[in-house]
Design a protein around this motif. Sequence first.
Motif, PDB file in Angstrom:
ATOM      1  N   UNK A   1       2.873   9.853  -9.709  1.00 32.30           N
ATOM      2  CA  UNK A   1       2.220   9.732 -11.011  1.00 32.30           C
ATOM      3  C   UNK A   1       1.290  10.918 -11.225  1.00 32.30           C
ATOM      4  N   UNK A   2       0.493  11.217 -10.213  1.00 32.32           N
ATOM      5  CA  UNK A   2      -0.444  12.336 -10.330  1.00 32.32           C
ATOM      6  C   UNK A   2       0.306  13.652 -10.406  1.00 32.32           C
ATOM      7  N   UNK A   3       1.362  13.779  -9.620  1.00 32.73           N
ATOM      8  CA  UNK A   3       2.140  15.024  -9.638  1.00 32.73           C
ATOM      9  C   UNK A   3       2.751  15.252 -11.012  1.00 32.73           C
ATOM     10  N   UNK A   4       3.220  14.180 -11.632  1.00 29.03           N
ATOM     11  CA  UNK A   4       3.820  14.312 -12.950  1.00 29.03           C
ATOM     12  C   UNK A   4       2.810  14.833 -13.955  1.00 29.03           C
ATOM     13  N   UNK A   5       1.565  14.382 -13.817  1.00 28.24           N
ATOM     14  CA  UNK A   5       0.548  14.809 -14.775  1.00 28.24           C
ATOM     15  C   UNK A   5      -0.030  16.157 -14.343  1.00 28.24           C
TER      16      UNK A   5
ATOM     17  N   UNK B  35       4.694   2.985 -15.085  1.00 23.60           N
ATOM     18  CA  UNK B  35       5.559   1.815 -14.931  1.00 23.60           C
ATOM     19  C   UNK B  35       6.007   1.654 -13.489  1.00 23.60           C
ATOM     20  N   UNK B  36       6.065   2.774 -12.770  1.00 24.40           N
ATOM     21  CA  UNK B  36       6.386   2.745 -11.346  1.00 24.40           C
ATOM     22  C   UNK B  36       7.664   1.974 -11.072  1.00 24.40           C
TER      23      UNK B  36
ATOM     24  N   UNK C 136       0.841  -1.203   0.000  1.00 31.04           N
ATOM     25  CA  UNK C 136       0.000   0.000   0.000  1.00 31.04           C
ATOM     26  C   UNK C 136       0.875   1.252   0.000  1.00 31.04           C
ATOM     27  N   UNK C 137       1.917   1.240   0.854  1.00 33.54           N
ATOM     28  CA  UNK C 137       2.790   2.418   0.938  1.00 33.54           C
ATOM     29  C   UNK C 137       3.454   2.691  -0.405  1.00 33.54           C
ATOM     30  N   UNK C 138       3.923   1.623  -1.032  1.00 36.40           N
ATOM     31  CA  UNK C 138       4.594   1.789  -2.317  1.00 36.40           C
ATOM     32  C   UNK C 138       3.624   2.310  -3.373  1.00 36.40           C
ATOM     33  N   UNK C 139       2.424   1.756  -3.388  1.00 34.63           N
ATOM     34  CA  UNK C 139       1.432   2.216  -4.365  1.00 34.63           C
ATOM     35  C   UNK C 139       1.013   3.657  -4.083  1.00 34.63           C
ATOM     36  N   UNK C 140       1.026   4.038  -2.803  1.00 36.25           N
ATOM     37  CA  UNK C 140       0.670   5.429  -2.488  1.00 36.25           C
ATOM     38  C   UNK C 140       1.720   6.385  -3.053  1.00 36.25           C
ATOM     39  N   UNK C 141       2.981   6.001  -2.920  1.00 31.28           N
ATOM     40  CA  UNK C 141       4.027   6.855  -3.492  1.00 31.28           C
ATOM     41  C   UNK C 141       3.901   6.877  -5.008  1.00 31.28           C
ATOM     42  N   UNK C 142       3.574   5.715  -5.573  1.00 28.29           N
ATOM     43  CA  UNK C 142       3.374   5.682  -7.023  1.00 28.29           C
ATOM     44  C   UNK C 142       2.269   6.649  -7.435  1.00 28.29           C
ATOM     45  N   UNK C 143       1.110   6.553  -6.740  1.00 30.48           N
ATOM     46  CA  UNK C 143      -0.021   7.409  -7.114  1.00 30.48           C
ATOM     47  C   UNK C 143       0.353   8.872  -6.944  1.00 30.48           C
ATOM     48  N   UNK C 144       1.041   9.161  -5.835  1.00 32.20           N
ATOM     49  CA  UNK C 144       1.429  10.539  -5.547  1.00 32.20           C
ATOM     50  C   UNK C 144       2.277  11.105  -6.677  1.00 32.20           C
TER      51      UNK C 144
ATOM     52  N   UNK D  44      15.214  -7.905 -10.944  1.00 32.07           N
ATOM     53  CA  UNK D  44      14.525  -6.689 -10.512  1.00 32.07           C
ATOM     54  C   UNK D  44      13.376  -6.381 -11.459  1.00 32.07           C
ATOM     55  N   UNK D  45      12.145  -6.303 -10.944  1.00 33.58           N
ATOM     56  CA  UNK D  45      11.009  -6.029 -11.829  1.00 33.58           C
ATOM     57  C   UNK D  45      11.129  -4.672 -12.519  1.00 33.58           C
ATOM     58  N   UNK D  46      11.666  -3.677 -11.830  1.00 30.31           N
ATOM     59  CA  UNK D  46      11.776  -2.344 -12.439  1.00 30.31           C
ATOM     60  C   UNK D  46      12.614  -2.402 -13.707  1.00 30.31           C
TER      61      UNK D  46
END
Lengths: 335, 391
Positions: B118-122, B382-383, B108-116, B354-356
Amino acid sequence: MSDAVIGALIFLVKFFLLFAIISVFVLYATWYERKVIGHMQQRIGPKRVGWHGLLQPVADMIKAFFKEDSIPRDADKLFFWSAPVIGTVFAMMAALAIPFGPPLVLFGRHITLDVVHLPSGILYMLAMLSLVSFGVIFAGLSTKSKYPIIGAQREVAQVISYELILATALLNPVIMAGSLDLTKIVDAQSHLWFIFYQPVAFVCFLISMFAVSARVPFDLPEAENELVAGFMTEFTGMKFSLFYFAQYVVIFTVSMLAVIFFFGGWLGPSFLPPVAWLFIKWAFFIFLYTWSWGTFPRYRYDQLMNISWLILLPIVIINILWTGFAIQFGLPYLH
Amino acid sequence: MSVETREMLINMGPQHPSTHGVLRIILKLDGERIAGSEPEVGYLHRGFEKLAENMLYQQFIPYTDRLDYLASMNNNQSYVVAVERLLGIKAPPRAQAIRVIMSELGRIASHLVWLATHALDIGAMTVFLYCFREREAIIDLFEAAAGNRLNYNYARIGGVAFDLPKGFKENLQKFLDIFPEKLDEYHRLLTKNRIWLSRTKGIGILTKEQAINWGTSGPVLRGSGVEWDIRKAFPYDGYENYDFDVPTNQTGDVYGRYLVRMEEMRQSRRIIQQAIEHLPDGPVILQDSPYVSPSKEKIMTENFSLMKHMVLTIKGMRTPVATLYSATENPKGELGFYIVSDGSGKPYKLKIRAPSFINISAMPTMLKGNYVADVIAVIGSLDFVFGECDR
């Protein structure tokens, strides 16, 4: 003292008053935006410098002033120097024609509350506003750097998109008032504000208003997350600040235009002076800018062009035809 | 004078606000349209795989923290699960449940940073701060349990380092109760936002076949419509006992991956809820195992325990001679450890999948024909994290 000298004195006083108002606005608009968006985002915004961060803008200005002024080696020096000045000067020149209230009679002298009173004020303002974007375009191209060039290219795309909508949307109130004079346009709304006659034109104007001042969701030329700082990437210190200055002056001016054209300008109940009403309505638009900044993501520049040319332009043109039709055939439109 | 148009070659990164660390993409631009792109990685290379060869198995756990530093708990778990599989041991049930709780919180924490980001970039700035607000609650929980706020070093071979602290369950429950509301808040801000839709729908499309051929994993693969989750396919730490769905989306675009991750946060919450409701009692680390140091009390009082502890710390464990690949489902995708063991206390070779790194390799396919502004949307979707990609 001759009339000419007094006239010149009045002009100078008005000019410096306007300059003072705008300077204070630009300084404190940044503070206000940071505070408002801070509270929207559950932070508190600037707090350290002065009471509730009130001196923050001053600190920022001092910092910008003492920054190293660097110029890229390959930059075109003439345009690199003139670009921020062009933007600021034309933005200020547009603001000269804003009327801040009904004409005053002081010591038997008729004084208009705009620095220059022009019978076709709106034409002049639109012309000046579109010249502001040349500052941005010169800035982007003169640096010979890649991100600024993309920024400049986007500015061109943006200008050709919003410019037409902005002018045509304002044409509706002009047709209804039968004048290009800003004071007469306000007077024509003494019965009912034009927003109630022209909601569609207002929405179109609102959208192009955000585009003309390059703010979210249309802050494409500087798009921080994509182009680093877009056209401003290579600028530092005071030159950088001048672009912000120009941008905020444009915000100031178009917000005033919105109030004057659609919200009855300084008209309001008489317990407050007209100027107060003007600024109260205007403050709402300044808040609107911050609000949209805190809410919306950013459009892509081709999407802005699509919106402008394929959606908004047909709407405003049909709207103009309808307004003309209604006035020609005396539909119950104007008193 | 003749006018000609040329393709512009532009460097995005490694110092760019939206390349999430140190990614460098060489973009070939035709106007603002992307004619070709080439990601360059390696700016954060620290040689973890080589380092692992010179240290004991248990000494490498803190290094896994620094792989995907946004999901340290998951990396810890992934590594210890790999070593446990090599040794043929299993953590006690309570430790397994705690690891599941921690790694789902980490997701959840990782996805929250992703969303944060990702949204900031857009351009949606507020989402950024809202997400960090919720992440803060998770970090506080981690801090209570592990003592650290970013690199936790919490899992151990054969269990976890400490039992859950007092009040942890209550605080966790509090977070789980408010989290769905907050998730709805993000949905309200973005999911049906016209601008968000026009920036993410149909952008950076990765078809099902491409996603499989590039070897992508995690939400990127599921966003392309492949229902593949290691937690379901090769369960570890008792994931087979939890009831959860694997969200997928058929579109394969940025928006599809966005929806998948948003739903994953909800599913993670479901898993944690089940885990704390049925949290077993018992030890949190294997007792009397030849691979696990005894408790401090025993070391101080029993001669044999002291000897065992000494041998384990100096010489390491006696591992079977074997080769093993073990993967777990990390927030970013399939994090795998390929261990070649020569029987000593140090791995002969430790390869990290590494998935990334693998997800980035699919990026040129997604970018072709899109605009510059879409690059950052695709990067966001891609996160990736460069600690993990460059290792």
